[in-house]
Write an enzyme that holds these catalytic residues in place. Structure first.
Site, short mmCIF file in Angstrom:
data_model
loop_
_atom_site.label_atom_id
_atom_site.label_comp_id
_atom_site.label_asym_id
_atom_site.label_seq_id
_atom_site.Cartn_x
_atom_site.Cartn_y
_atom_site.Cartn_z
CB CYS A 119 12.73 -69.12 -37.37
SG CYS A 119 12.32 -67.55 -36.55
CD1 TRP A 120 8.82 -65.56 -42.31
CD2 TRP A 120 10.48 -65.93 -43.74
NE1 TRP A 120 8.61 -64.76 -43.40
CE2 TRP A 120 9.62 -64.97 -44.30
CE3 TRP A 120 11.61 -66.32 -44.45
CZ2 TRP A 120 9.85 -64.38 -45.54
CZ3 TRP A 120 11.84 -65.74 -45.69
CH2 TRP A 120 10.96 -64.78 -46.23
#
Length: 253
Positions: A119-120
């Site tokens: 993810c980020w």
């Protein structure tokens, strides 16, 4: 968020090695360094708009939240705090668990297979999906630091001054319209190692621009592909590229 039970975290170098092999291995089937053939399925669980702006080449989008859902969770976090945001997120995510697993089934990925997830920041989104996939029997590896660590790595490859050359570089020069791109293509046909900077940018240069080509990628997406292409370069072979200015359309070189 603690690493999901059954999932392991990989640093950026180990993650890229699992996805695309060791550095300097060359392109998988041709002389084009921007050709990638992922060795393992990799899933970017960020929202569709985040993925569209830029992602690790070879990854597929498996969004935990849609764009509007992500915005709602973020607003809830700012106004009511972390716990309220988690509850809001669970309300969105719970009904999606079955469809997330079904997406892997559609790709012929079955329990026991290895998968990569990011993810980020390498936090709750990849941790949640990693937990779910591990629970279902998949061998899950998440990216330590998330996509943000990949962006830092890209900058270290394409944006730092005085870096060592990835291979002996041969620069093809000539006037605009003299057919330099055609020469690069012929070199590639004869087995030479080629990096087509204009091709990556969907742009033919100052005279012809992007006429008849797909939209140019974001500069972030351009850097993502360029850095990974450089990583693939065989250090023992010549690397041909075309002489360019600082910009190819809206993409910075």
């Amino acid at each position: 968020l603690p690493v999901a039970a059954g999932a392991s975290q990989l640093c950026i170098d180990a993650f890229l090695a699992a996805l695309h092999g060791s550095p300097g291995c060359g392109p998988p089937t041709s002389a084009n360094l921007a050709e990638f053939n992922p060795r393992l399925p990799a899933f970017d669980v960020r929202s569709p708009s985040e993925f569209a702006l830029g992602h690790i080449p070879g990854a597929l989008n498996l969004p935990l939240f849609g764009d509007e859902e992500r915005a709602v969770v973020g607003t809830t976090y700012k106004k009511k705090g972390r716990f309220a945001a988690i509850l809001t997120g669970l309300g969105f995510v719970g009904p999606k668990f079955v469809s997330l697993i079904q997406r892997l089934e559609e790709l012929n990925i079955v329990p026991g297979d290895r998968v990569l997830v990011y993810c980020w920041r390498g936090g709750m989104r990849s941790g949640s999906v990693g937990w779910l996939l591990s629970l279902c029997g998949f061998q899950v590896h998440t990216l330590e630091g998330g996509y943000r660590s990949y962006r830092r790595w890209c900058k270290s490859v394409v944006a730092e001054d005085h870096l060592s050359q990835p291979a002996p570089i041969m620069v093809l020069g000539g006037c605009t319209g003299s057919g330099k791109t055609a020469v690069l293509q012929e070199l590639a046909k004869h087995g030479e190692q080629v990096l087509d900077l204009e091709g990556l940018a969907n742009h033919r240069g100052s005279a012809f621009g992007s006429m008849g080509l797909p939209d140019q990628p974001s500069n972030e997406a351009y850097e993502n592909v360029l850095a990974l292409a450089i990583r693939q370069a065989d250090r023992c072979r010549r690397l041909w590229l075309e002489h360019e200015g600082r910009h190819i359309g809206r993409c910075n070189v």
